[in-house]
Design an enzyme around this catalytic site. Structure first.
Site, PDB file in Angstrom:
ATOM      1  N   LEU A 186       1.300   9.261  10.282  1.00 37.26           N
ATOM      2  CA  LEU A 186       2.302  10.139   9.671  1.00 37.26           C
ATOM      3  C   LEU A 186       1.610  11.271   8.901  1.00 37.26           C
ATOM      4  O   LEU A 186       1.922  12.451   9.093  1.00 37.26           O
ATOM      5  CB  LEU A 186       3.202   9.324   8.725  1.00 37.26           C
ATOM      6  CG  LEU A 186       4.295  10.114   7.995  1.00 37.26           C
ATOM      7  CD1 LEU A 186       5.327  10.659   8.981  1.00 37.26           C
ATOM      8  CD2 LEU A 186       5.006   9.226   6.959  1.00 37.26           C
ATOM      9  N   GLU A 204      -0.752  14.174   7.502  1.00 34.63           N
ATOM     10  CA  GLU A 204      -1.541  15.244   8.131  1.00 34.63           C
ATOM     11  C   GLU A 204      -2.428  15.893   7.070  1.00 34.63           C
ATOM     12  O   GLU A 204      -2.179  15.721   5.867  1.00 34.63           O
ATOM     13  CB  GLU A 204      -0.599  16.287   8.741  1.00 34.63           C
ATOM     14  CG  GLU A 204       0.301  15.669   9.798  1.00 34.63           C
ATOM     15  CD  GLU A 204       1.092  16.700  10.588  1.00 34.63           C
ATOM     16  OE1 GLU A 204       1.039  17.898  10.243  1.00 34.63           O
ATOM     17  OE2 GLU A 204       1.750  16.279  11.550  1.00 34.63           O
ATOM     18  N   GLY A 241       0.807  15.334   2.927  1.00 34.28           N
ATOM     19  CA  GLY A 241       0.690  13.933   2.549  1.00 34.28           C
ATOM     20  C   GLY A 241       1.965  13.452   1.882  1.00 34.28           C
ATOM     21  O   GLY A 241       2.798  12.792   2.504  1.00 34.28           O
ATOM     22  N   CYS A 290       9.874   2.536   7.789  1.00 35.64           N
ATOM     23  CA  CYS A 290       8.678   1.712   8.022  1.00 35.64           C
ATOM     24  C   CYS A 290       7.894   1.596   6.722  1.00 35.64           C
ATOM     25  O   CYS A 290       7.402   0.519   6.361  1.00 35.64           O
ATOM     26  CB  CYS A 290       7.775   2.338   9.084  1.00 35.64           C
ATOM     27  SG  CYS A 290       8.604   2.669  10.634  1.00 35.64           S
ATOM     28  N   LEU A 291       7.792   2.728   6.005  1.00 32.75           N
ATOM     29  CA  LEU A 291       7.061   2.715   4.733  1.00 32.75           C
ATOM     30  C   LEU A 291       7.737   1.775   3.741  1.00 32.75           C
ATOM     31  O   LEU A 291       7.076   1.096   2.956  1.00 32.75           O
ATOM     32  CB  LEU A 291       6.960   4.134   4.154  1.00 32.75           C
ATOM     33  CG  LEU A 291       6.135   5.118   4.998  1.00 32.75           C
ATOM     34  CD1 LEU A 291       6.201   6.516   4.405  1.00 32.75           C
ATOM     35  CD2 LEU A 291       4.685   4.666   5.101  1.00 32.75           C
ATOM     36  N   ALA A 332       6.395  -1.638   4.437  1.00 30.98           N
ATOM     37  CA  ALA A 332       5.008  -1.827   4.026  1.00 30.98           C
ATOM     38  C   ALA A 332       4.870  -1.817   2.502  1.00 30.98           C
ATOM     39  O   ALA A 332       4.080  -2.581   1.937  1.00 30.98           O
ATOM     40  CB  ALA A 332       4.136  -0.751   4.652  1.00 30.98           C
ATOM     41  N   GLN A 343     -10.603 -10.860 -31.350  1.00 34.89           N
ATOM     42  CA  GLN A 343      -9.196 -10.465 -31.201  1.00 34.89           C
ATOM     43  C   GLN A 343      -8.988  -9.370 -30.160  1.00 34.89           C
ATOM     44  O   GLN A 343      -8.035  -9.407 -29.389  1.00 34.89           O
ATOM     45  CB  GLN A 343      -8.645  -9.994 -32.557  1.00 34.89           C
ATOM     46  CG  GLN A 343      -8.519 -11.148 -33.546  1.00 34.89           C
ATOM     47  CD  GLN A 343      -8.088 -10.702 -34.918  1.00 34.89           C
ATOM     48  OE1 GLN A 343      -8.071  -9.514 -35.232  1.00 34.89           O
ATOM     49  NE2 GLN A 343      -7.734 -11.649 -35.760  1.00 34.89           N
ATOM     50  N   LEU A 373     -16.237  -7.500 -18.757  1.00 32.64           N
ATOM     51  CA  LEU A 373     -17.490  -8.035 -18.202  1.00 32.64           C
ATOM     52  C   LEU A 373     -18.701  -7.194 -18.597  1.00 32.64           C
ATOM     53  O   LEU A 373     -19.833  -7.515 -18.209  1.00 32.64           O
ATOM     54  CB  LEU A 373     -17.417  -8.148 -16.668  1.00 32.64           C
ATOM     55  CG  LEU A 373     -17.025  -9.556 -16.171  1.00 32.64           C
ATOM     56  CD1 LEU A 373     -15.577  -9.844 -16.471  1.00 32.64           C
ATOM     57  CD2 LEU A 373     -17.306  -9.703 -14.690  1.00 32.64           C
ATOM     58  N   GLU A 399       1.058   5.299   0.703  1.00 35.40           N
ATOM     59  CA  GLU A 399       2.432   4.776   0.813  1.00 35.40           C
ATOM     60  C   GLU A 399       3.315   5.309  -0.319  1.00 35.40           C
ATOM     61  O   GLU A 399       4.129   4.585  -0.874  1.00 35.40           O
ATOM     62  CB  GLU A 399       2.412   3.250   0.774  1.00 35.40           C
ATOM     63  CG  GLU A 399       1.578   2.643   1.865  1.00 35.40           C
ATOM     64  CD  GLU A 399       2.413   2.237   3.047  1.00 35.40           C
ATOM     65  OE1 GLU A 399       3.649   2.344   2.981  1.00 35.40           O
ATOM     66  OE2 GLU A 399       1.811   1.825   4.058  1.00 35.40           O
TER      67      GLU A 399
HETATM   68  C1  LIG Z   1      -7.511   4.746   2.523  1.00 34.83           C
HETATM   69  C2  LIG Z   1      -6.210   5.404   2.913  1.00 34.83           C
HETATM   70  C3  LIG Z   1      -5.467   4.888   3.966  1.00 34.83           C
HETATM   71  C4  LIG Z   1      -4.293   5.526   4.380  1.00 34.83           C
HETATM   72  N1  LIG Z   1      -3.603   5.050   5.483  1.00 34.83           N
HETATM   73  C5  LIG Z   1      -2.595   5.797   6.003  1.00 34.83           C
HETATM   74  C6  LIG Z   1      -1.984   5.428   7.259  1.00 34.83           C
HETATM   75  O1  LIG Z   1      -2.311   4.382   7.850  1.00 34.83           O
HETATM   76  N2  LIG Z   1      -1.044   6.253   7.802  1.00 34.83           N
HETATM   77  C7  LIG Z   1      -0.649   7.400   7.186  1.00 34.83           C
HETATM   78  O2  LIG Z   1       0.189   8.106   7.742  1.00 34.83           O
HETATM   79  N3  LIG Z   1      -1.190   7.774   5.987  1.00 34.83           N
HETATM   80  C8  LIG Z   1      -2.145   7.005   5.395  1.00 34.83           C
HETATM   81  N4  LIG Z   1      -2.736   7.385   4.196  1.00 34.83           N
HETATM   82  C9  LIG Z   1      -2.329   8.662   3.586  1.00 34.83           C
HETATM   83  C10 LIG Z   1      -1.562   8.507   2.278  1.00 34.83           C
HETATM   84  O3  LIG Z   1      -0.284   8.015   2.510  1.00 34.83           O
HETATM   85  C11 LIG Z   1      -1.596   9.870   1.566  1.00 34.83           C
HETATM   86  O4  LIG Z   1      -2.923  10.052   1.069  1.00 34.83           O
HETATM   87  C12 LIG Z   1      -0.563   9.952   0.450  1.00 34.83           C
HETATM   88  O5  LIG Z   1       0.737  10.040   0.970  1.00 34.83           O
HETATM   89  C13 LIG Z   1      -0.817  11.167  -0.474  1.00 34.83           C
HETATM   90  O6  LIG Z   1      -0.952  12.333   0.276  1.00 34.83           O
HETATM   91  P1  LIG Z   1      -2.188  13.308   0.002  1.00 34.83           P
HETATM   92  O7  LIG Z   1      -3.431  12.493   0.010  1.00 34.83           O
HETATM   93  O8  LIG Z   1      -2.087  14.445   0.945  1.00 34.83           O
HETATM   94  O9  LIG Z   1      -1.997  13.800  -1.496  1.00 34.83           O
HETATM   95  P2  LIG Z   1      -1.049  15.001  -1.986  1.00 34.83           P
HETATM   96  O10 LIG Z   1       0.312  14.871  -1.403  1.00 34.83           O
HETATM   97  O11 LIG Z   1      -1.764  16.289  -1.835  1.00 34.83           O
HETATM   98  O12 LIG Z   1      -0.931  14.656  -3.543  1.00 34.83           O
HETATM   99  C14 LIG Z   1      -1.992  14.925  -4.468  1.00 34.83           C
HETATM  100  C15 LIG Z   1      -1.463  14.717  -5.883  1.00 34.83           C
HETATM  101  O13 LIG Z   1      -0.351  15.589  -6.118  1.00 34.83           O
HETATM  102  C16 LIG Z   1       0.764  14.839  -6.537  1.00 34.83           C
HETATM  103  N5  LIG Z   1       2.009  15.433  -6.061  1.00 34.83           N
HETATM  104  C17 LIG Z   1       2.332  15.842  -4.809  1.00 34.83           C
HETATM  105  N6  LIG Z   1       3.592  16.311  -4.759  1.00 34.83           N
HETATM  106  C18 LIG Z   1       4.087  16.186  -6.023  1.00 34.83           C
HETATM  107  C19 LIG Z   1       5.333  16.456  -6.647  1.00 34.83           C
HETATM  108  N7  LIG Z   1       6.362  16.982  -5.966  1.00 34.83           N
HETATM  109  N8  LIG Z   1       5.486  16.193  -7.957  1.00 34.83           N
HETATM  110  C20 LIG Z   1       4.464  15.649  -8.675  1.00 34.83           C
HETATM  111  N9  LIG Z   1       3.269  15.344  -8.159  1.00 34.83           N
HETATM  112  C21 LIG Z   1       3.079  15.610  -6.842  1.00 34.83           C
HETATM  113  C22 LIG Z   1       0.551  13.456  -5.941  1.00 34.83           C
HETATM  114  O14 LIG Z   1       1.308  12.476  -6.634  1.00 34.83           O
HETATM  115  C23 LIG Z   1      -0.938  13.297  -6.119  1.00 34.83           C
HETATM  116  O15 LIG Z   1      -1.224  12.903  -7.439  1.00 34.83           O
HETATM  117  C24 LIG Z   1      -3.849   6.694   3.705  1.00 34.83           C
HETATM  118  C25 LIG Z   1      -4.599   7.187   2.608  1.00 34.83           C
HETATM  119  C26 LIG Z   1      -5.755   6.553   2.219  1.00 34.83           C
HETATM  120  C27 LIG Z   1      -6.536   7.120   1.058  1.00 34.83           C
END
Ligand SMILES: Cc1cc2nc3c(=O)[nH]c(=O)nc-3n(C[C@H](O)[C@H](O)[C@H](O)COP(=O)(O)OP(=O)(O)OC[C@H]3O[C@@H](n4cnc5c(N)ncnc54)[C@H](O)[C@@H]3O)c2cc1C
Length: 388
Positions: A134, A136, A140, A241-242, A245, A283, A342, A367
């Site tokens: 999903l 790109e 994200g 689907c999400l 998961a 404490q 630790l 996710e």
């Molecule tokens: C190890 C790993 C495995 C993964 N596996 C899969 C997979 O199997 N299939 C798949 O499709 N994807 C997968 N992903 C992708 C994952 O779902 C995305 O990384 C995630 O959705 C975030 O997108 P991004 O990395 O582009 O971050 P961005 O969308 O660029 O976000 C960056 C930051 O900006 C913040 N942000 C963005 N928009 C807003 C908003 N409107 N308001 C406030 N804050 C915002 C976010 O919260 C985040 O803190 C995986 C990612 C990792 C790291």
């Protein structure tokens, strides 16, 4: 060593005998089969593929789905499996989440009979591995903006575009891929080896090192019409689907938190500083343990209520946002506090804490990030969407 569990509030009494049996079977598998090998896999950045047949045999893949060889377990039983698997490693739990929630679920829910009978038995038995494309490079948190396109050419669809951060991408036999069509966003079931479909491994991760993460590229990739998921129409299909998961993640991270908490608790009662007294006698050390066990207990109750609601067909995506967001943040904070308790030893691989901590940084992001789930909850309680 056998894990004794973390149950401050007699929460085990809320589970049925069958649920405890499932949990204890998964617990034994993790103690005996995962714990002895996971540190080396994490160090080498390799996925423990030798565990796939056993996990399949135990019914982990698509455990909460019905038919086609799936175990047909309840959502609470499934959640308890995820908890134990993530106590082993978040990367292993990600494999199980993707296989069941992101690949088997959409094929079962939205697929043709041909797609179901071809893929579901193989995915359940671990004979085939799946991935879910999903995200790109430019989209994200906002998958609605996706650029991957599918256009019809006679009895075929032609895909062009790129997906990234795809768990299992390079090792998958089949990819469930989402693309924009003139008819809106649609899903495609694409086999490894299809001309124009390539994968490349993402290197250099300090998180999820025992999990394969890849980019997928589609360059005039032609698939027959029968590759389209006939019943998946619009963004709500991949989002559903999400939802599956994320429910598993909400349970899974409790396992990582339990492992960190229990490692820290047993460490501070033995480790001595100042007048030969254990760290546990101070404490500020106790306050950290009190915070962790309280938050783990609240997270257990949240997961259990979500699992029960899901079994009754009453669980809504906004409920799951609370579960995923709260429990991932809780687990990450438990990992940070445990690492602190630790001292220097906390940063070594001799203890599982730093590995969990690094993994949980991903779990906070994937996710649906912590922010995005806050916005889902915010929309739910105000009626105002604040994403844009
Ligand atoms: C190890 C790993 C495995 C993964 N596996 C899969 C997979 O199997 N299939 C798949 O499709 N994807 C997968 N992903 C992708 C994952 O779902 C995305 O990384 C995630 O959705 C975030 O997108 P991004 O990395 O582009 O971050 P961005 O969308 O660029 O976000 C960056 C930051 O900006 C913040 N942000 C963005 N928009 C807003 C908003 N409107 N308001 C406030 N804050 C915002 C976010 O919260 C985040 O803190 C995986 C990612 C990792 C790291």
């Amino acid at each position: 060593m056998a894990f004794r569990g973390v149950d401050y509030l007699c929460i085990d009494s809320l589970f049925s005998e069958q649920e405890l049996l499932v949990r204890n079977t998964a617990r034994k598998f993790v103690d005996e089969r995962v714990q002895p090998i996971i540190r080396q896999h994490f160090r080498d950045a390799t996925f423990p593929k030798e565990l796939i047949p056993e996990m399949a045999h135990l019914g982990f893949f698509g455990a909460n789905l019905e038919g086609y060889g799936c175990a047909g377990m309840s959502n609470v039983e499934y959640g308890l499996i995820m908890q134990e698997v993530e106590r082993g490693d978040s990367g292993l739990r990600s494999f199980v989440s993707v296989q069941g929630g992101l690949v088997m679920y959409p094929i079962l829910e939205y697929g043709s009979e041909e797609q179901k009978s071809k893929w579901l038995p193989k995915l359940q038995s671990g004979e085939a591995i799946g991935c879910f494309g999903l995200t790109e490079p430019g989209f994200g948190s906002n998958p609605a903006g996706m650029l991957t396109r599918a256009v019809q050419d006679g009895s075929h669809w032609v895909l062009n575009g790129e997906k990234t951060w795809i768990t299992n991408g390079s090792v998958a036999d089949v990819a469930v891929v989402w693309a924009r069509t003139p008819d809106g966003i649609r899903g495609f079931v694409i086999e490894k080896g299809t001309p124009g479909f390539n994968t490349s491994l993402i290197h250099g991760k300090w998180s999820m090192r025992a999990s394969v993460t890849s980019s997928l590229s589609f360059s005039d990739c032609r698939v027959p019409e029968s590759a389209m998921l006939p019943k998946a129409k619009g963004l709500k299909a991949p989002l559903s689907c999400l939802t599956q998961a994320r429910h598993g993640i909400g349970w899974g991270v409790i396992g990582a938190a339990m492992d960190c908490y229990e490692t820290a608790r047993s460490y501070v009662v033995l480790r001595k500083q100042f007048d030969d007294k254990p760290l546990a006698s101070h404490q500020m050390v106790q306050e950290k343990l009190a915070w962790m066990i309280t938050e783990i207990t609240k997270a257990q109750l949240l997961a259990l209520q979500c699992g029960r609601l899901k079994d009754q067909g009453k669980l809504e995506p906004a409920h799951i946002s609370m579960l995923k967001r709260n429990n991932a943040a809780m687990a990450l904070e438990c990992a940070r506090l445990s690492r602190d308790l630790l001292g220097g030893n906390g940063i070594t691989e001799e203890y599982p804490i730093m590995r969990h901590l690094m993994n949980l940084e991903t779990v906070k992001t994937y996710e649906g990030t912590d922010h995005i789930h806050a916005l889902v909850i915010g929309e739910r309680v105000t009626g105002v969407a604040a994403y844009k």
